[in-house]
Motif scaffolding. Sequence first.
Motif, PDB file in Angstrom:
ATOM      1  N   ILE A 234       0.757  -1.389   0.110  1.00 34.72           N
ATOM      2  CA  ILE A 234       0.050   0.071  -0.005  1.00 34.72           C
ATOM      3  C   ILE A 234       1.035   1.193  -0.037  1.00 34.72           C
ATOM      4  O   ILE A 234       0.699   2.215  -1.046  1.00 34.72           O
ATOM      5  CB  ILE A 234      -0.922  -0.095   1.176  1.00 34.72           C
ATOM      6  N   LYS A 235       1.923   1.088   0.748  1.00 36.47           N
ATOM      7  CA  LYS A 235       3.017   2.400   0.923  1.00 36.47           C
ATOM      8  C   LYS A 235       3.379   2.611  -0.394  1.00 36.47           C
ATOM      9  O   LYS A 235       3.700   3.866  -0.874  1.00 36.47           O
ATOM     10  CB  LYS A 235       3.967   1.959   1.923  1.00 36.47           C
ATOM     11  N   HIS A 236       3.796   1.789  -1.225  1.00 39.47           N
ATOM     12  CA  HIS A 236       4.488   1.739  -2.691  1.00 39.47           C
ATOM     13  C   HIS A 236       3.431   2.286  -3.651  1.00 39.47           C
ATOM     14  O   HIS A 236       3.972   2.950  -4.400  1.00 39.47           O
ATOM     15  CB  HIS A 236       4.784   0.384  -3.004  1.00 39.47           C
ATOM     16  N   PHE A 237       2.227   2.184  -3.395  1.00 36.33           N
ATOM     17  CA  PHE A 237       1.311   2.441  -4.480  1.00 36.33           C
ATOM     18  C   PHE A 237       0.481   3.731  -4.321  1.00 36.33           C
ATOM     19  O   PHE A 237      -0.018   4.774  -4.931  1.00 36.33           O
ATOM     20  CB  PHE A 237       0.337   1.183  -4.869  1.00 36.33           C
ATOM     21  N   ALA A 238       0.014   4.060  -2.838  1.00 35.88           N
ATOM     22  CA  ALA A 238      -0.848   4.965  -2.620  1.00 35.88           C
ATOM     23  C   ALA A 238       0.048   6.123  -2.015  1.00 35.88           C
ATOM     24  O   ALA A 238       1.204   6.061  -1.823  1.00 35.88           O
ATOM     25  CB  ALA A 238      -1.713   4.567  -1.526  1.00 35.88           C
ATOM     26  N   SER A 239      -0.509   7.329  -1.709  1.00 40.06           N
ATOM     27  CA  SER A 239       0.186   8.353  -1.326  1.00 40.06           C
ATOM     28  C   SER A 239      -0.507   9.432  -0.397  1.00 40.06           C
ATOM     29  O   SER A 239      -2.021   9.189  -0.543  1.00 40.06           O
ATOM     30  CB  SER A 239       0.927   9.168  -2.444  1.00 40.06           C
ATOM     31  N   GLY A 240      -0.316  10.501   0.264  1.00 38.23           N
ATOM     32  CA  GLY A 240      -0.533  11.423   0.885  1.00 38.23           C
ATOM     33  C   GLY A 240      -1.402  10.948   2.096  1.00 38.23           C
ATOM     34  O   GLY A 240      -1.142   9.952   2.665  1.00 38.23           O
ATOM     35  N   HIS A 241      -2.514  11.613   2.453  1.00 33.60           N
ATOM     36  CA  HIS A 241      -3.278  11.353   3.470  1.00 33.60           C
ATOM     37  C   HIS A 241      -4.031  10.204   3.188  1.00 33.60           C
ATOM     38  O   HIS A 241      -4.720   9.385   3.880  1.00 33.60           O
ATOM     39  CB  HIS A 241      -4.605  12.534   3.677  1.00 33.60           C
ATOM     40  N   TYR A 242      -4.486   9.984   1.764  1.00 34.31           N
ATOM     41  CA  TYR A 242      -5.127   8.726   1.443  1.00 34.31           C
ATOM     42  C   TYR A 242      -4.213   7.533   2.028  1.00 34.31           C
ATOM     43  O   TYR A 242      -4.627   6.444   2.375  1.00 34.31           O
ATOM     44  CB  TYR A 242      -5.332   8.760  -0.137  1.00 34.31           C
ATOM     45  N   GLU A 243      -2.875   7.667   1.788  1.00 25.19           N
ATOM     46  CA  GLU A 243      -1.975   6.287   2.072  1.00 25.19           C
ATOM     47  C   GLU A 243      -2.099   6.385   3.520  1.00 25.19           C
ATOM     48  O   GLU A 243      -2.236   5.023   4.083  1.00 25.19           O
ATOM     49  CB  GLU A 243      -0.738   6.710   1.776  1.00 25.19           C
ATOM     50  N   SER A 244      -1.919   7.471   4.392  1.00 26.95           N
ATOM     51  CA  SER A 244      -1.903   7.420   5.769  1.00 26.95           C
ATOM     52  C   SER A 244      -3.373   6.768   6.343  1.00 26.95           C
ATOM     53  O   SER A 244      -3.137   5.975   7.274  1.00 26.95           O
ATOM     54  CB  SER A 244      -1.912   8.658   6.139  1.00 26.95           C
ATOM     55  N   ALA A 245      -4.402   6.963   5.650  1.00 27.42           N
ATOM     56  CA  ALA A 245      -5.755   6.447   6.323  1.00 27.42           C
ATOM     57  C   ALA A 245      -5.664   4.894   5.914  1.00 27.42           C
ATOM     58  O   ALA A 245      -6.122   4.261   6.849  1.00 27.42           O
ATOM     59  CB  ALA A 245      -6.974   6.985   5.328  1.00 27.42           C
ATOM     60  N   LEU A 246      -5.354   4.406   4.925  1.00 33.29           N
ATOM     61  CA  LEU A 246      -5.206   3.045   4.475  1.00 33.29           C
ATOM     62  C   LEU A 246      -4.375   2.309   5.448  1.00 33.29           C
ATOM     63  O   LEU A 246      -4.660   1.216   5.945  1.00 33.29           O
ATOM     64  CB  LEU A 246      -4.883   2.698   2.934  1.00 33.29           C
ATOM     65  N   LEU A 247      -3.215   2.921   5.645  1.00 35.57           N
ATOM     66  CA  LEU A 247      -2.236   2.343   6.457  1.00 35.57           C
ATOM     67  C   LEU A 247      -2.553   2.301   7.913  1.00 35.57           C
ATOM     68  O   LEU A 247      -2.433   1.314   8.695  1.00 35.57           O
ATOM     69  CB  LEU A 247      -0.862   2.945   6.522  1.00 35.57           C
ATOM     70  N   ALA A 248      -3.470   3.138   8.276  1.00 34.11           N
ATOM     71  CA  ALA A 248      -4.021   3.334   9.800  1.00 34.11           C
ATOM     72  C   ALA A 248      -4.891   2.270   9.939  1.00 34.11           C
ATOM     73  O   ALA A 248      -4.918   1.471  10.763  1.00 34.11           O
ATOM     74  CB  ALA A 248      -4.391   4.593  10.143  1.00 34.11           C
ATOM     75  N   ILE A 249      -5.665   1.763   8.875  1.00 34.70           N
ATOM     76  CA  ILE A 249      -6.813   0.584   8.862  1.00 34.70           C
ATOM     77  C   ILE A 249      -6.123  -0.373   9.082  1.00 34.70           C
ATOM     78  O   ILE A 249      -6.313  -1.488   9.472  1.00 34.70           O
ATOM     79  CB  ILE A 249      -7.818   0.797   7.785  1.00 34.70           C
ATOM     80  N   CYS A 250      -4.992  -0.596   8.170  1.00 36.32           N
ATOM     81  CA  CYS A 250      -4.098  -1.859   7.850  1.00 36.32           C
ATOM     82  C   CYS A 250      -3.684  -2.082   9.271  1.00 36.32           C
ATOM     83  O   CYS A 250      -3.192  -3.315   9.581  1.00 36.32           O
ATOM     84  CB  CYS A 250      -3.456  -1.687   6.815  1.00 36.32           C
ATOM     85  N   ALA A 251      -3.204  -1.164  10.123  1.00 32.43           N
ATOM     86  CA  ALA A 251      -2.476  -1.370  11.125  1.00 32.43           C
ATOM     87  C   ALA A 251      -1.200  -2.162  11.055  1.00 32.43           C
ATOM     88  O   ALA A 251      -1.045  -3.162  11.957  1.00 32.43           O
ATOM     89  CB  ALA A 251      -3.277  -1.746  12.301  1.00 32.43           C
TER      90      ALA A 251
END
Length: 319
Positions: free
Chosen positions: A296-313
Amino acid sequence: QTQGTIFPAPNFNPIMDAQLLGDALQGISCEKDVLIDILTQRCNSQRFFIAEAYKDMYGRDLMMDLKENLSHHFKEVMVGLMYPPASYDAHELWHALKGVDTEEKCLIDILASRSNMEIFQMKEAYLMQYNTDLQQDIDSETSGHFRDTLMNLAQGTRTEGYADPSTAAQDAMILWEACQQKTGEHKNMLQMILCNRSQQQLWMVFQEFQNISGQDIVEAINECYDGYFKELLVAIVLCIRDKPSYFAYRLYNAIHDSGFHNKTVIRILIARSEIDLMNIRQRYKERYGKSLFHDIKHFASGHYESALLAICAGDAEDY
């Protein structure tokens, strides 16, 4: 033991959360980090209480304010988190059926993986939100054996907890014949068994199928059928066997196959966040070598990336 990545927050204070969200949304520039910190770190029922407190405090609808202040994929994530699970499924199905193009893969993901109770609640939510019947919409927007199988799944009538070894061999024989003959009648029998037998029963049927044919049922389906009908049958089998593995596979494809299929990634992360996302992460890492967090870190960016990573934990070793 299935495990999600989002849990009820301890020392939960909906009034304080509502106030922080209000400040973040009403400010000159929207403080997106605050939205992420709160909405991805509260469980769904807690978000409901935050929305209630928000309404009392500001006389406004939190979901509407998120829609108005945010944009693109980040908005989809934050708004998606505010739906109760059944309403979120209904919302996704509605858009999959009524959008410009029917999104078959979304229909497959949801209907192949949900329990009878989840399907019942999703149909209720669909009727309330859109004033129309889910099965009628499936009937009018899809076709052929793909439609018949979706309709069968949408009844939510899978037998629960029952297994009978004596009929498992018969069912396996019918499935095997269906893979040889491929007539309309055989296709009907095939989907009737896959949509209505209990999970425990199908485990035995798949084992018997292997004994009779010397082939795994997924291989046989892939060889004999095509199109979305095939994809749906395979999804049912994979979900019966191991749901987290199925979703790991879907996420991997959504991330790597055709660029980054944002809708699929968002939908799976939100829908599974309190059910089995931790298990999905483990399967992903085992099967593909890289962590879901890393990809996810590799493909998404910005706050969108941060939100996905926070859900992914993710953990430190996932970077």
